[in-house]
Design an enzyme around this catalytic site. Structure first.
Site, PDB file in Angstrom:
ATOM      1  N   CYS A   1      55.728  47.499  33.622  1.00  0.00           N
ATOM      2  CA  CYS A   1      56.461  48.720  33.977  1.00  0.00           C
ATOM      3  C   CYS A   1      57.498  48.528  35.070  1.00  0.00           C
ATOM      4  O   CYS A   1      58.633  48.993  34.932  1.00  0.00           O
ATOM      5  CB  CYS A   1      55.485  49.843  34.338  1.00  0.00           C
TER       6      CYS A   1
ATOM      7  N   HIS B   1      53.069  52.933  39.056  1.00  0.00           N
ATOM      8  CA  HIS B   1      54.084  53.076  38.012  1.00  0.00           C
ATOM      9  C   HIS B   1      55.402  53.458  38.673  1.00  0.00           C
ATOM     10  O   HIS B   1      55.429  53.930  39.819  1.00  0.00           O
ATOM     11  CB  HIS B   1      53.659  54.168  37.019  1.00  0.00           C
TER      12      HIS B   1
ATOM     13  N   ASP C   1      62.312  56.199  31.022  1.00  0.00           N
ATOM     14  CA  ASP C   1      61.138  55.369  31.304  1.00  0.00           C
ATOM     15  C   ASP C   1      60.944  54.352  30.189  1.00  0.00           C
ATOM     16  O   ASP C   1      60.741  54.715  29.033  1.00  0.00           O
ATOM     17  CB  ASP C   1      59.886  56.247  31.427  1.00  0.00           C
TER      18      ASP C   1
END
Length: 278
Positions: A67, A105, A120
């Site tokens: 991520c 995250h 994202d």
């Protein structure tokens, strides 16, 4: 680090006018061409959030990442294309596990023509196009997501039913990749981290997302999921290369073999734990 190289990497041939159409096209192309994967973590290689290292890995070497790498890379692309991008802090599963999840995250917020969008690339089976930063349901193709405002600057993203996670929270204060270095190191090295204990790769396609967990490939659709077990190392290599677009040569001369063995040990451990739970 050139914009042309980044556009070539994701196969985007169109003109770049910093508007909604371009934003959506770049996000779609990045999600489909830059795989979500933790193979370097599995191989014991260090993860760097330095812009030069990210450009080398994601663009020159045509790899993916987890991520923090994904969203730092996507931010680099969008800023180079003329968009106003803020990286923000997220907390996957904060709804279930509390404030300790903050920082596990990152996500992106784009300001464009008086509107704000959430981008994202750091959730393997996440949304393909940016979501408007607006409370309510947002449908993309067969999948419906939801955004909920918790406080003046804190939001919750609710994934579609059956997804790999239920939700993550994010807060709008701008951050930089350097702010995530310590948590990235923790999640990429701690024996307790799911990124260390489980080989993961994911890549969305039209109408579904493919997810590799150790030696199992799952396909997620709006109707549910199906799975298959990879039978041998040749099939494993083909799956990495063809389904997840991983350049095998970048894994090193023995990389595929090492990953295959690690994935097997992980699968065996998962079966033992499942049997003990039963």
């Amino acid at each position: 680090m050139t914009l042309d190289a980044m556009l070539h990497r994701i196969g985007h041939p169109g003109r770049l006018t910093p508007g909604r159409e371009t934003l959506f096209a770049l996000h779609r192309s990045w999600r489909r061409m830059v795989p979500y994967e933790n193979l370097d973590i599995q191989l014991g290689r260090p993860v760097s959030l330095d812009s030069g290292a990210l450009f080398d890995k994601l663009i020159r070497r045509r790899r993916g990442g987890f991520c923090f790498e994904q969203n730092a890379g996507l931010a680099m692309l969008l800023r180079s294309a003329g968009f106003e991008v803020s990286m923000v802090e997220g907390g996957v599963m904060r709804q279930a596990h509390g404030d300790a999840m903050w920082g596990n995250h990152s996500a992106l917020v784009i300001d464009l023509d008086g509107r704000r969008w959430v981008a994202d690339a750091g959730i393997g089976d996440g949304f393909i196009e940016p979501l408007p930063l607006r409370e309510g349901r947002h449908t993309q193709g067969e999948f419906t997501y939801r955004l909920e405002r918790l406080t003046s600057d804190t939001w919750r993203f609710h994934h579609h039913p059956g997804a790999t996670i239920a939700s993550y929270d994010f807060r709008l204060q701008p951050r930089e990749p350097a702010d995530f270095v310590a948590r990235s190191h923790e999640l990429s090295t701690s024996p307790e981290s799911p990124y260390v204990t489980t080989l993961i790769a994911a890549r969305p396609a039209v109408g579904h997302t493919l997810l590799l967990l150790s030696r199992t490939v799952r396909q997620y659709t709006a109707d549910g999921r199906s799975s298959r077990t990879i039978r041998d190392m040749d099939e494993f290599a083909t799956t990495l290369s063809e389904n997840f677009l991983v350049p095998l040569e970048d894994l090193g001369p023995d990389g595929v073999g090492r990953l295959w063995e690690k994935a097997g040990a992980q699968s065996d451990l998962w079966r033992v734990r499942t049997q003990e739970a039963d």
